[in-house]
Design a protein around this motif. Structure first.
Motif, PDB file in Angstrom:
ATOM      1  N   THR A 262      64.936  22.383  98.796  1.00 46.19           N
ATOM      2  CA  THR A 262      64.397  23.523  99.547  1.00 46.19           C
ATOM      3  C   THR A 262      63.809  23.092 100.883  1.00 46.19           C
ATOM      4  N   LEU A 263      63.484  21.810 101.013  1.00 46.37           N
ATOM      5  CA  LEU A 263      62.956  21.282 102.268  1.00 46.37           C
ATOM      6  C   LEU A 263      64.054  20.717 103.163  1.00 46.37           C
ATOM      7  N   GLY A 264      65.304  20.854 102.726  1.00 46.56           N
ATOM      8  CA  GLY A 264      66.413  20.351 103.521  1.00 46.56           C
ATOM      9  C   GLY A 264      66.738  18.900 103.244  1.00 46.56           C
TER      10      GLY A 264
ATOM     11  N   PHE B 205      72.796  25.991 102.382  1.00 44.30           N
ATOM     12  CA  PHE B 205      72.607  26.067 103.826  1.00 44.30           C
ATOM     13  C   PHE B 205      73.069  27.409 104.400  1.00 44.30           C
ATOM     14  N   GLY B 206      73.787  28.190 103.597  1.00 47.94           N
ATOM     15  CA  GLY B 206      74.302  29.455 104.084  1.00 47.94           C
ATOM     16  C   GLY B 206      73.341  30.608 103.938  1.00 47.94           C
ATOM     17  N   VAL B 207      72.599  30.683 102.823  1.00 49.57           N
ATOM     18  CA  VAL B 207      71.698  31.829 102.603  1.00 49.57           C
ATOM     19  C   VAL B 207      70.636  31.970 103.707  1.00 49.57           C
ATOM     20  N   PRO B 208      69.872  30.977 104.116  1.00 45.73           N
ATOM     21  CA  PRO B 208      69.763  29.630 103.555  1.00 45.73           C
ATOM     22  C   PRO B 208      68.656  29.556 102.506  1.00 45.73           C
ATOM     23  N   ILE B 209      68.774  28.566 101.610  1.00 48.83           N
ATOM     24  CA  ILE B 209      67.682  28.261 100.696  1.00 48.83           C
ATOM     25  C   ILE B 209      66.647  27.409 101.423  1.00 48.83           C
ATOM     26  N   VAL B 210      67.149  26.522 102.274  1.00 50.18           N
ATOM     27  CA  VAL B 210      66.283  25.577 102.981  1.00 50.18           C
ATOM     28  C   VAL B 210      65.251  26.325 103.829  1.00 50.18           C
ATOM     29  N   MET B 211      64.002  25.990 103.622  1.00 51.49           N
ATOM     30  CA  MET B 211      62.881  26.562 104.376  1.00 51.49           C
ATOM     31  C   MET B 211      62.832  28.089 104.299  1.00 51.49           C
ATOM     32  N   ASN B 212      63.283  28.633 103.181  1.00 47.58           N
ATOM     33  CA  ASN B 212      63.271  30.078 102.976  1.00 47.58           C
ATOM     34  C   ASN B 212      62.238  30.398 101.893  1.00 47.58           C
TER      35      ASN B 212
ATOM     36  N   PRO C 257      63.344  31.312  93.335  1.00 50.27           N
ATOM     37  CA  PRO C 257      64.335  31.344  92.253  1.00 50.27           C
ATOM     38  C   PRO C 257      65.204  30.091  92.217  1.00 50.27           C
ATOM     39  N   PHE C 258      65.374  29.431  93.361  1.00 54.10           N
ATOM     40  CA  PHE C 258      66.170  28.210  93.398  1.00 54.10           C
ATOM     41  C   PHE C 258      65.557  27.152  92.485  1.00 54.10           C
ATOM     42  N   VAL C 259      64.247  26.984  92.575  1.00 56.94           N
ATOM     43  CA  VAL C 259      63.559  26.019  91.711  1.00 56.94           C
ATOM     44  C   VAL C 259      63.464  26.559  90.287  1.00 56.94           C
ATOM     45  N   LEU C 260      63.086  27.827  90.165  1.00 56.43           N
ATOM     46  CA  LEU C 260      62.851  28.421  88.847  1.00 56.43           C
ATOM     47  C   LEU C 260      64.111  28.440  87.991  1.00 56.43           C
ATOM     48  N   SER C 261      65.261  28.717  88.584  1.00 56.60           N
ATOM     49  CA  SER C 261      66.498  28.803  87.798  1.00 56.60           C
ATOM     50  C   SER C 261      66.850  27.459  87.181  1.00 56.60           C
ATOM     51  N   ASN C 262      66.759  26.387  87.950  1.00 55.81           N
ATOM     52  CA  ASN C 262      67.104  25.083  87.404  1.00 55.81           C
ATOM     53  C   ASN C 262      66.100  24.610  86.359  1.00 55.81           C
ATOM     54  N   VAL C 263      64.819  24.874  86.594  1.00 61.08           N
ATOM     55  CA  VAL C 263      63.807  24.501  85.611  1.00 61.08           C
ATOM     56  C   VAL C 263      64.018  25.271  84.310  1.00 61.08           C
ATOM     57  N   SER C 264      64.350  26.555  84.413  1.00 55.60           N
ATOM     58  CA  SER C 264      64.585  27.376  83.221  1.00 55.60           C
ATOM     59  C   SER C 264      65.797  26.878  82.434  1.00 55.60           C
TER      60      SER C 264
END
Length: 454
Positions: free
Chosen positions: A249-251, A341-348, A354-361
């Motif tokens: 998420t920080l690039g 990089f398209g949405v982007p998730i980075v710095m968003n 949800p990017f972190v939460l989905s993988n942890v779940s």
């Protein structure tokens, strides 16, 4: 769901908006976005070069020549493998432009500073007659791609802030007004460039004098050292997943940074499971290389396939719908960079959650399913990370059909987690598109009025 979305819009979005408006974060977001087209192109060739079906690879090689499938990775090397170079220049350019400073000169100085930090290797070979032949000098290419992204980001920020400070202080060589602007800018960049290169030269010498040898090794070891101590435990697994997701998420290429250390633990664990399988014994380890590759990172980091599904089902903005279609192919083969990089998730600030939460779940339910013997442990079989789910789960567990169900549940869960956040982000994109259309219509009306007055 409606209440949660309302909370996101009323409470989270204003805070996220303020964070996103911070100029360094904005520069990171816009600078990294420059890499997206190349990453998408590289993803296409990466899929072609890593097709997880031997018969298809054999057919391609028989038609186009022995080993031709490996040549599909040539374009990948000039897309994925130069991400850090592109990022350091584009981030610096965005930062400098925000302060009305020459972005090209600032970007060039930042790029030079970044390359200065990368060790140069001298290549030598010996001919048949014993003559030594110098093949030249090259930079360590691993640092030019995503593996060097964290240093590239830091370099871009520090270098550009120095460039801006020196320029604003007017510590520059000024040329007469009669000199062409391009020439005047090049002279104005000499003193800022000299200061930047000198400081980064000293930084490189400092690290060469330490046991780390390079700043890249320092970053890797500083970040990765704690991971080597947590090993294969449940808590260590959660910490690992959380950490490399946050890095993304920080690039920062979280997978490469974290697993550069963790692989030294995961690969032996995988082999221990393989040996136990061959001996007909109970498999000792849940957490192995395949646990992450084939179960946690399903559809790519951040469970990208779930995000793509959520976008395709609920997105209404043209930008998001188009991105979802483009990212679907790579996500099926567990390549997540296009969507990250398209949405982007980075710095968003919105989509990071949800990017972190989905993988942890997914990590929690996968570990739990295996711990309670609802699904077999990974069998120590080296399943390529590009094998799509649910095929990968079936193969990784040596043919356990329950792993297929687990992967399908994981995909569905990730999509559900992403949906409310995608709706909020997509609404913002739709408003931006509407605003752009209205601005265009106003411009047309204004031009028509001007024409009528003429």
């Amino acid at each position: 769901m409606a209440g949660f979305m309302s909370f996101l819009e009323r409470k989270a979005m204003p805070v996220a908006g303020k964070i996103a408006a911070q100029r360094h974060i904005r520069a990171l977001r816009d600078g990294l976005a420059v890499t997206m087209p190349l990453i998408i192109v590289g993803s296409i060739f990466m899929i072609l070069g890593n097709i997880p079906i031997d018969s298809v690879n054999e057919f391609i090689n028989s038609v186009l020549g022995e080993g031709f499938t490996s040549k599909f990775l040539y374009p990948t090397r000039v897309t994925f493998d130069i991400v850090a170079i592109l990022s350091v220049f584009s981030i610096s350019y965005q930062l400098a432009r925000d302060k009305d400073v020459d972005g090209v000169s600032a970007g060039a100085a930042a790029l030079s500073a970044f390359l200065l930090l990368i060790p140069v290797i001298t290549l030598n070979t010996e001919l048949a007659d014993g003559t030594a032949l110098n093949l030249g000098r090259i930079w360590q290419t691993a640092n030019l791609g995503a593996g060097g992204l964290i240093v590239a980001i830091l370099t871009a920020i520090v270098s550009t802030e120095i460039f801006i400070f020196v320029t604003k202080k007017n510590w520059v060589i000024k040329m007469p007004d009669s000199v062409p602007p391009a020439v005047a800018k090049s002279f104005a960049a000499i003193i800022p460039g000299l200061i930047i290169i000198t400081l980064f030269f000293i930084l490189r010498l400092f690290f060469e004098a330490t046991s780390y040898e390079t700043i890249f090794n320092f970053i890797t070891k500083f970040v990765g050292a704690p991971l080597s101590r947590v090993g294969l435990s449940f808590g260590g697994m959660l910490a690992t997943v959380f950490l490399y997701m946050v890095f993304w998420t920080l690039g920062i290429h979280g997978t490469r940074v974290v697993f550069g250390v963790m692989d030294s633990v995961l690969l032996p664990a995988m082999d221990a499971n393989r040996i136990a399988l061959e001996a007909g014994e109970v498999l000792p380890n849940i957490v192995t290389k395949q646990f992450y590759d084939n179960f946690v990172n399903i559809g790519g980091c951040g469970a990208a396939i779930g995000l793509v599904i959520a976008i395709l089902f609920v997105a209404k903005s043209q930008q998001m719908k188009t991105l979802g279609k483009l990212a679907l192919g790579p996500a099926l083969f567990n390549i997540s960079e296009p969507i990250i990089f398209g949405v982007p998730i980075v710095m968003n600030p919105i989509m990071m959650i949800p990017f972190v939460l989905s993988n942890v779940s997914i990590a929690l339910i996968s570990y739990g399913a295996m711990y309670f013997n609802l699904v077999s442990y990974p069998a120590g079989l080296a399943i390529p990370w590009t094998v799509p789910a649910p095929i990968s789960g079936f193969l990784a567990t040596n043919g356990d059909w329950r792993a297929v169900i687990l992967q399908l549940i994981a995909i569905a869960l990730s999509a559900v987690i992403y949906v409310p956040f995608v709706k909020v982000w997509d609404k913002q994109k739709s408003l931006e598109e509407l605003s752009a259309v209205q601005d265009g219509e106003l411009d047309d009306e204004f031009n028509q009025l001007l024409g009528a007055n003429d």
